[in-house]
Design a protein around this motif. Structure first.
Motif, PDB file in Angstrom:
ATOM      1  N   GLY A 168       0.812  -1.209   0.000  1.00 59.40           N
ATOM      2  CA  GLY A 168       0.000   0.000   0.000  1.00 59.40           C
ATOM      3  C   GLY A 168       0.845   1.257   0.000  1.00 59.40           C
ATOM      4  N   LEU A 169       1.918   1.243   0.771  1.00 61.58           N
ATOM      5  CA  LEU A 169       2.817   2.395   0.830  1.00 61.58           C
ATOM      6  C   LEU A 169       3.449   2.659  -0.532  1.00 61.58           C
ATOM      7  N   HIS A 170       3.812   1.593  -1.226  1.00 58.20           N
ATOM      8  CA  HIS A 170       4.395   1.755  -2.562  1.00 58.20           C
ATOM      9  C   HIS A 170       3.367   2.334  -3.534  1.00 58.20           C
ATOM     10  N   LEU A 171       2.126   1.869  -3.449  1.00 58.51           N
ATOM     11  CA  LEU A 171       1.084   2.379  -4.333  1.00 58.51           C
ATOM     12  C   LEU A 171       0.848   3.870  -4.099  1.00 58.51           C
ATOM     13  N   VAL A 172       0.858   4.286  -2.827  1.00 55.68           N
ATOM     14  CA  VAL A 172       0.669   5.705  -2.511  1.00 55.68           C
ATOM     15  C   VAL A 172       1.818   6.535  -3.055  1.00 55.68           C
ATOM     16  N   ARG A 173       3.028   6.050  -2.892  1.00 54.25           N
ATOM     17  CA  ARG A 173       4.190   6.826  -3.314  1.00 54.25           C
ATOM     18  C   ARG A 173       4.286   6.965  -4.827  1.00 54.25           C
ATOM     19  N   ILE A 174       3.834   5.941  -5.565  1.00 55.37           N
ATOM     20  CA  ILE A 174       3.877   6.055  -7.022  1.00 55.37           C
ATOM     21  C   ILE A 174       2.583   6.642  -7.581  1.00 55.37           C
ATOM     22  N   GLY A 175       1.609   6.891  -6.697  1.00 51.94           N
ATOM     23  CA  GLY A 175       0.375   7.526  -7.137  1.00 51.94           C
ATOM     24  C   GLY A 175      -0.618   6.614  -7.813  1.00 51.94           C
TER      25      GLY A 175
ATOM     26  N   ASN B 269      -3.390  23.810 -13.479  1.00 50.36           N
ATOM     27  CA  ASN B 269      -4.176  23.573 -12.269  1.00 50.36           C
ATOM     28  C   ASN B 269      -3.284  23.674 -11.042  1.00 50.36           C
ATOM     29  N   PRO B 270      -3.657  24.468 -10.044  1.00 49.20           N
ATOM     30  CA  PRO B 270      -2.912  24.454  -8.783  1.00 49.20           C
ATOM     31  C   PRO B 270      -3.297  23.227  -7.963  1.00 49.20           C
ATOM     32  N   PRO B 271      -2.573  22.908  -6.891  1.00 45.18           N
ATOM     33  CA  PRO B 271      -2.962  21.782  -6.027  1.00 45.18           C
ATOM     34  C   PRO B 271      -4.377  21.966  -5.497  1.00 45.18           C
ATOM     35  N   PRO B 272      -5.153  20.890  -5.392  1.00 46.08           N
ATOM     36  CA  PRO B 272      -6.540  21.010  -4.939  1.00 46.08           C
ATOM     37  C   PRO B 272      -6.687  21.265  -3.443  1.00 46.08           C
TER      38      PRO B 272
ATOM     39  N   ILE C 208       3.122  18.529   3.506  1.00 46.12           N
ATOM     40  CA  ILE C 208       3.457  17.337   2.736  1.00 46.12           C
ATOM     41  C   ILE C 208       2.795  17.462   1.365  1.00 46.12           C
ATOM     42  N   LEU C 209       3.295  16.716   0.397  1.00 46.84           N
ATOM     43  CA  LEU C 209       2.760  16.785  -0.964  1.00 46.84           C
ATOM     44  C   LEU C 209       2.554  15.373  -1.500  1.00 46.84           C
ATOM     45  N   PRO C 210       1.445  14.714  -1.097  1.00 44.04           N
ATOM     46  CA  PRO C 210       1.161  13.377  -1.629  1.00 44.04           C
ATOM     47  C   PRO C 210       0.966  13.426  -3.143  1.00 44.04           C
ATOM     48  N   ALA C 211       1.108  12.269  -3.775  1.00 43.60           N
ATOM     49  CA  ALA C 211       1.012  12.206  -5.235  1.00 43.60           C
ATOM     50  C   ALA C 211      -0.343  12.679  -5.745  1.00 43.60           C
ATOM     51  N   HIS C 212      -1.420  12.460  -4.964  1.00 43.89           N
ATOM     52  CA  HIS C 212      -2.748  12.824  -5.458  1.00 43.89           C
ATOM     53  C   HIS C 212      -2.970  14.329  -5.500  1.00 43.89           C
TER      54      HIS C 212
ATOM     55  N   LEU D 150      -6.606  15.639  -9.579  1.00 43.12           N
ATOM     56  CA  LEU D 150      -7.909  16.287  -9.734  1.00 43.12           C
ATOM     57  C   LEU D 150      -7.680  17.439 -10.697  1.00 43.12           C
ATOM     58  N   ILE D 151      -8.081  17.243 -11.960  1.00 47.32           N
ATOM     59  CA  ILE D 151      -7.720  18.155 -13.032  1.00 47.32           C
ATOM     60  C   ILE D 151      -8.965  18.793 -13.637  1.00 47.32           C
TER      61      ILE D 151
END
Length: 307
Positions: free
Chosen positions: A22-29, A221-224, A234-238, A243-244
């Motif tokens: 799960g951690l790997h999936l979050v980090r690669i988005g 688009n700026p960060p949501p 922090i800046l998670p991949a999502h 969200l575009i």
């Protein structure tokens, strides 16, 4: 028959594999069915297998708490923020409860390591979907009535001064909200900048049909949102290209008695699965953003119309 100690040791090993995946999936988005659905089911079943609750309701509660606690670890690890985990929990915890019920129904004392380990094959079956499925385009439409003619409303649609400081709890959680809009030039090809709390949307004008229709694409688009975290920013991949906003428009329709129906529409995509669940959140947020802008335009237009 395995003892609770043996089950606990095996469960810890499998949980580490699940969490690492799960951690790997979050980090690669890769925010999809694997992360939000199958892993919570397996985790909920895993915790229930170790605890061996004596009733189905307890099994469901055990699975739900296990999935919720697993989600909270992403905050502890500093890879996700509080708000996004809060949004995920209404989906994740019931799936954890489902995992607990499934394991309870097949008698956890008889579930061997081979059977439980086989569950780890299920998430891999969804990875291809998560990695390749195209993000659908959604539309959010919001309309209000304004006691001013379209000509007056148009002036405020094209560009408007700074909005009052937000008092809505939704935007105080860190979600981006509109502040002001300005434009460079006029007509098709002009650049409109809609400034949010996290940055500016860049909106090249495609249709300039005053005072009826203003349509634009979105090229930046700026960060949501700005995430809450015990570790500061922090800046998670999502928050990067997930969200575009693709395009938007303001449509003005003349009503009797010199009034105007103003409808704002946003077409957007997000890279989160299941799309229907995350769309519920994103539609609601975009609708509130629309209302903040449209109500501001109404206030300005009606004030000008009275002068």
């Amino acid at each position: 028959m395995t003892t609770i100690t043996e089950r606990a040791c095996r469960a810890v090993l499998i949980a580490l594999i699940l969490f690492s995946g799960g951690l790997h999936l979050v980090r690669i988005g890769l925010y999809g069915w694997t992360l939000f659905a199958l892993i919570p089911v397996v985790l909920g079943g895993l915790v229930t297998w170790v605890v061996s609750p004596r009733s189905m309701p307890r099994a469901a509660a055990t699975g739900a708490l296990g999935a919720g606690a697993g989600s909270g670890l992403f905050i502890v690890m500093g890879v996700e923020g509080v708000v996004c985990i809060f949004m995920a929990l209404p989906f994740v915890m019931p799936l954890g409860a489902l995992g607990g019920c499934l394991v309870y129904g097949i008698r956890p004392s008889r579930v061997g390591a081979r059977g439980l380990s086989a569950l780890l094959l299920l998430p891999s079956a969804t990875l291809a979907w998560d990695a390749t499925a195209p993000a659908p385009v959604f539309a959010v439409r919001t309309a209000i009535e304004i006691a001013a003619p379209p000509e007056e409303v148009w002036k405020q649609v094209v560009t408007f001064p700074q909005l009052p400081e937000t008092k809505e709890w939704l935007f105080r959680t860190g979600l981006a909200y509109p502040i002001r809009a300005r434009i460079e030039g006029s007509g098709p090809g002009a650049l409109r900048y809609c400034e949010f709390s996290t940055g500016a949307f860049v909106e090249p004008i495609e249709v300039w049909d005053a005072p009826h229709l203003l349509r634009f694409s979105v090229t930046k688009n700026p960060p949501p949102m700005q995430e809450w975290s015990p570790y500061g920013a922090i800046l998670p991949a999502h928050l990067r290209e997930y969200l575009i906003s693709r395009r938007g428009q303001f449509e003005l329709t003349s009503l009797p008695d010199g009034k105007t129906l103003l409808e704002g529409t946003t077409w957007y995509q997000h890279g989160l699965w299941p799309a229907w669940y995350w769309r519920w959140w994103s539609d609601a947020i975009i609708h509130r953003i629309h209302l903040r802008v449209l109500n501001h335009i109404r206030s300005l237009a009606q004030k000008e119309a009275k002068q």
